[in-house]
Every structure is written in structure tokens, then in C-alpha cells.
Design an enzyme around this catalytic site. Structure first.
Site, short mmCIF file in Angstrom:
data_model
loop_
_atom_site.label_atom_id
_atom_site.label_comp_id
_atom_site.label_asym_id
_atom_site.label_seq_id
_atom_site.Cartn_x
_atom_site.Cartn_y
_atom_site.Cartn_z
CG ASN A 1 33.56 36.81 34.41
OD1 ASN A 1 34.02 37.93 34.57
ND2 ASN A 1 34.31 35.71 34.46
CG ASP B 1 34.24 28.57 39.52
OD1 ASP B 1 35.44 28.80 39.78
OD2 ASP B 1 33.29 29.05 40.16
CE LYS C 1 28.54 31.98 13.27
NZ LYS C 1 27.66 32.30 12.19
CG PHE D 1 39.37 39.93 45.44
CD1 PHE D 1 40.75 40.02 45.51
CD2 PHE D 1 38.62 41.11 45.44
CE1 PHE D 1 41.39 41.24 45.59
CE2 PHE D 1 39.25 42.35 45.53
CZ PHE D 1 40.63 42.42 45.60
CE LYS E 1 39.16 28.20 46.93
NZ LYS E 1 38.66 28.86 45.72
#
Ligand code: CTP
Length: 393
Positions: free
Chosen positions: A204, A274, A284, A320, A338
Site C-alpha cells: 500500500n 489485512d 517468478k 489509528f 480492540k
């Protein structure tokens, strides 16, 4: 505290008396050491009047004993702050040159707290030599205080403008007082890479800047920081930061779970994937004619939720959240679910906030339901806000 304000020859020297006044007003004792060039911009009489002491500038003046003056000053002072610091004095400090009152005093204070507030033309600041010298000072344990506007969380210094006196003052005092001394903190930062094959991954756009800024601020305030970092180009500078480099969510999970029990707090900033590909090919992958490719993904462990379950009395856990709809409600439910003490909600709607950029805008929600809404500011300033709200002292 006893503080030496070192002044070198830049136009921002006109701000030095304001810094001296601010320190004096708050009960600190201040002596000024100025280069001869600095005295072209600010008079000795001004500095003497605001500090209440004679200004030390000439190694060979009749009024001082040149062989001992800087040593006496070193013994007297708790810290020295160079404001403004020109490219020249920074270069001298980096190289250990001692050829006038200020550089000599600085060299004699290698074992004490030193702060440097760069102020110069931006081309001079970005010259490779100056950037190298600033890096050298950091490596030598000098704290660089840049203006919040010009500062980039990546570690390069911004536009060369000197930080305002109030900013210098607050950085200096919070760093000297080390409110987090004796505290150990875990921080996760950056993205995770989940391997597909020998050369590809799912990742990301997280840059890690927010987590690195947090690590820096907490280390400056005296905390022992363990920074578990996904792949980034950022570097850590403070000796109070121990960095553990990881690649995948599972590696980050292991490092965090192992570190958390000995910590007073954990701030999980990382953008953890996730999901990961169920299988990672050790070679590869080849193109497969004209057919598409389906990658089976399986869930990664939730680090934050795991630490929430492990959390014991006295530990603080901060997460966060990046939400696109029902932000507040989702963040609050994440906090409950959490077992967090605080959640920092990132805004996706505001320009200049979030991934990759140097600024951020957050809403801090605490367990007791109270909220602190921030402006758009540098990630460093956001980090300072978060640390303030943590109340770890
Ligand atoms: N986080 C984590 N481990 C994961 C995923 C997320 O520790 N495997 C942490 C992040 O570091 C962040 C917080 O969880 O502090 C929030 O991440 P986010 O992706 O917004 O939330 P999720 O818990 O994944 O929930 P959802 O995807 O359902 O919104």
C-alpha cells in the site's frame, strides 16, 4: 536551567533577543555567545540587556581569560542552543572546527545537550554539503530545530526559515525536561508487503512518515522507542530509537507481540495489509497465455486487536483508523472492540492529509469519549499533539 544562546551571523539574529527574553521570563538563566558576524545584526548591548550578562564574542578580549572562558561556560551551562545557525557554523560544528568564541564553546560542549536552529537561504540549506553536515550533527546527538512550516517529516530540512522563538523555546524545554524518561514505547509504522512470488508483492502507499515522526518526538522526550517498521525509505536519527525492520504483516505481528509486554505504551500507526496471498511462489510467476490470474488471499493477524487482548493494567494502547464513511462511529466502535485507550482518526476528505504527504489532519478520540480535533499541520506537529494527549508522564 542555565542555557547558552549561541548566535551566528544571519539575518534571523534579530530574533535571538526574543528567544533570550522568553527563556528569562520563564525563569531560566541565559548567557549569549555571538560570532563577530552576528554582532553586525544584533548589538551586544541588546543581548546584554535581555540576558543580564556580558556577551562573549571575542576569544582574546581583555575582559576574558581566553584560555578558560569557554570551559567555564561549558561547566556553567545545562545546554546550548544556536539560533540562528548559519551554514557556516553548522559546517564548523560538523567538522569540529574551533576558531572563535562560539565554535570553541560548541566544541567544548560535545557532552552536553546541543540544539541547532538552521537559518539560511534555501539553496544553501539544500546544498549537499549542508545536508551532510546536518546529518552529521544529528548523528553526533545534536537536536535540529526546524520551523514547523519548512520541516519535512522525511528528515530533510525545509525552506531555511528559522523556527519562531516560541517554537524553539517549547522544543528546547520539552526535550530538556524529558517528560517520557523511563518510559518504553512500541510504535509500528509504514506499509507491509505481502509476497506473491519471488519478485512481486501486494502493498500500500503508506510512507511511514507519521509513525517516524511519533518515534522521533517520543525519543526526544526521553522515551525508549522500539520502532517496528515496514519497508520505507525513511531513516531514524535519534539514539533513543531502536528500529526493527520487517516486511510482512506476520513479521510485524511477531515483533510487536514480543515487544509489547515490556512497554508502557504502544502506538500502532502501520498500514497493515489485512490479507496476504495464500501461497507465495519461490520463483517468478510466468505469464499464463491469455488467461487471467486469480490470487487467493487469506487474512493476516490483527496486531492491534491482539495487543488489546494482551494489554494489562498500566499499559496504554493507541490505534489509528482510516474510515471513509461514518468515521466517528466506526472509530469509536474500533476503540471499544480492540480495547484501545485512544484512537486517531485520519481524515481522507481533507487535501494534504493521509498517505505520502508531509501534513496530516486528525481527530483524536479517547476512551472516556472526549475528542480533540486538530487542524491540518505537519506530521511532526500532529505527533506532538498525540503524545501530549497520551499523558504518559
Ligand atoms: N492494524 C493492525 N493489524 C492489522 C490491521 C490493522 O495492527 N492486521 C492496526 C493499524 O495499525 C491501525 C488500526 O489497526 O492502527 C486500524 O486499521 P484499519 O485498517 O483502519 O482497521 P481494521 O482494524 O483493519 O478494520 P476495518 O478494515 O474493518 O476497517
Amino acid at each position: 536551567m542555565r542555557i547558552i544562546v549561541g548566535i551566528s551571523g544571519g539575518i534571523a539574529a534579530y530574533k535571538a533577543p526574543m528567544l533570550v527574553r522568553l527563556l528569562k521570563k520563564n525563569g531560566h538563566d541565559v548567557q549569549c555567545v555571538a560570532t563577530s558576524h552576528a554582532l553586525q545584526f544584533v548589538t551586544p548591548l541588546t543581548l546584554q540587556t535581555v540576558s543580564g550578562h556580558a556577551v562573549y564574542s571575542d576569544l582574546f578580549a581583555e575582559s576574558n581569560d581566553f584560555s578558560t572562558e569557554h570551559i567555564a561556560l561549558k561547566d556553567w551551562a545545562d545546554a546550548i542552543v544556536v539560533a540562528p545557525a548559519t551554514a557556516n557554523i553548522i559546517a564548523k560544528m560538523a567538522a569540529g572546527v574551533a576558531d572563535d568564541a562560539l565554535s570553541t564553546t560548541l566544541l567544548s560542549m560535545a557532552g552536553k545537550r546541543r540544539f541547532v536552529c538552521p537559518a539560511m537561504n534555501s539553496d544553501m540549506l539544500h546544498a549537499p554539503a549542508t545536508q551532510r553536515n546536518i546529518e552529521q550533527l544529528r548523528a553526533d546527538g545534536v537536536t535540529i530545530i526546524e520551523s514547523a512550516v519548512g520541516e519535512l517529516a522525511c528528515g530533510c530540512v525545509g525552506d531555511g526559515r528559522m523556527a519562531e522563538s516560541e517554537e524553539i523555546y517549547s522544543r528546547l524545554i520539552s526535550s530538556m525536561e524529558a517528560p517520557l524518561a523511563g518510559k518504553k514505547v512500541l510504535i509500528t509504522a509504514g506499509p507491509t508487503y505481502e509476497r506473491i512470488d519471488a519478485v512481486r508483492f501486494v502493498g500500500n502507499f503508506s510512507s511511514g512518515k507519521m509513525g517516524y515522526a511519533l518515534a522521533e518526538v517520543m525519543a526526544e522526550q526521553g522515551a525508549e522507542v522500539v520502532l517496528v517498521s515496514g519497508p520505507t525509505h525513511l531513516t531514524t536519527r535519534h539514539s533513543g530509537i531502536r528500529r526493527i525492520d520487517v516486511e510482512s504483516a506476520r513479521q510485524m505481528y511477531s515483533a510487536a507481540v514480543e515487544t509489547f509486554p515490556s512497554c508502557d505504551a504502544a502506538v500502532l500507526c502501520a498500514a497493515v495489509a489485512d490479507y496476504r496471498p495464500e501461497h507465495c511462489a519461490d520463483h517468478k510467476l510466468k505469464k499464463n497465455g491469455n488467461k487471467g490470474l486469480t490470487i487467493e488471499m487469506v487474512q493476516n493477524p490483527d496486531i492491534l486487536a491482539t495487543l488489546g487482548k494482551m494489554k494489562r493494567e498500566g499499559q496504554t494502547l493507541v490505534g489509528f483508523a482510516l474510515e471513509t464513511n461514518d468515521e466517528r462511529a466506526n472509530a469509536k466502535s474500533k476503540l471499544e472492540r480492540k480495547n484501545l485507550d485512544m484512537i486517531v482518526l485520519n481524515s481522507l476528505r481533507d487535501k494534504g492529509a493521509g498517505f505520502g504527504v508531509d501534513t496530516n489532519k486528525v481527530l483524536i478520540i479517547k476512551r472516556d469519549g472526549s475528542e480533540v480535533e486538530g487542524e491540518l499541520k505537519s506530521k511532526r506537529a500532529v505527533a506532538e499533539d498525540i503524545v501530549r494527549e497520551l499523558k504518559l508522564k
